[in-house]
Scaffold this motif. Sequence first.
Motif: not given
Length: 245
Positions: A54, A86-88, A91, A130, A134
Amino acid sequence: MQKIVGIDLGFGFCKVYSDNGRHIFPSIAGPCNEEVLRVSGVRNPAYEHETVFLDNKRFLVGNSAARYSERVYQARDKDWIDSFTYRCLLHHALRLAGVNNSSLVPQETVIVTGLPVTHYRSCRPKLIDLVKSMTHPDVSVKVTLQPLGSYFDHLLCDDGGIQDMELVHNRVGVIDIGFYTSDFITIESLELVKNLLDTREGGMSSVYQEIAREIFNSHGIRKETYEVERVIADGYIKVYGEKKS
């Protein structure tokens, strides 16, 4: 056939359920140092299985972050949905569920997740956007209150039928003790009682911190709060190779 995915990104642990199986991993991420992941020039399998890419950088997640990262990142408030941590985690969760690839059929995919009670109204639109960013814009994303999962687990049987009619007609309170927060909801006749919904600071992390302190005082071994969960599940800690209750 419709693919249904359940994802719970908790403050302590992430839980993923799909036809790809069940997965649980600590809610932590950290920088990925490729040299640390190599032994005699051979790339460690963790590099492939628990890394995410990311913002033009690689990060380790879950157990690999705890083991290999020089530092780890966690979050404890509702703003963590805006963080790269959070995104990690999201994902990686989507990858484990098999819904972040080009072969995804959006019309046949439903992704269900939840939020703490007091985070729901402000964070729900962000979370939906979000997940879609993804996966695919046409994927169906359902976001609910986290404690409702416990309620419907008792209310419904595996085929979707009602297995406990008392839960339909009676007033039911749900106490959902999480890692850093505890949620409280009340349901009556399958409807939420709006003035009886709340989130409070404090959860199992407080217990784990006390246990970690006792482990250090008794054995001189430091354990992070997310590591204590495993100690409790095992019922012992190893001290110089010897199991201590």
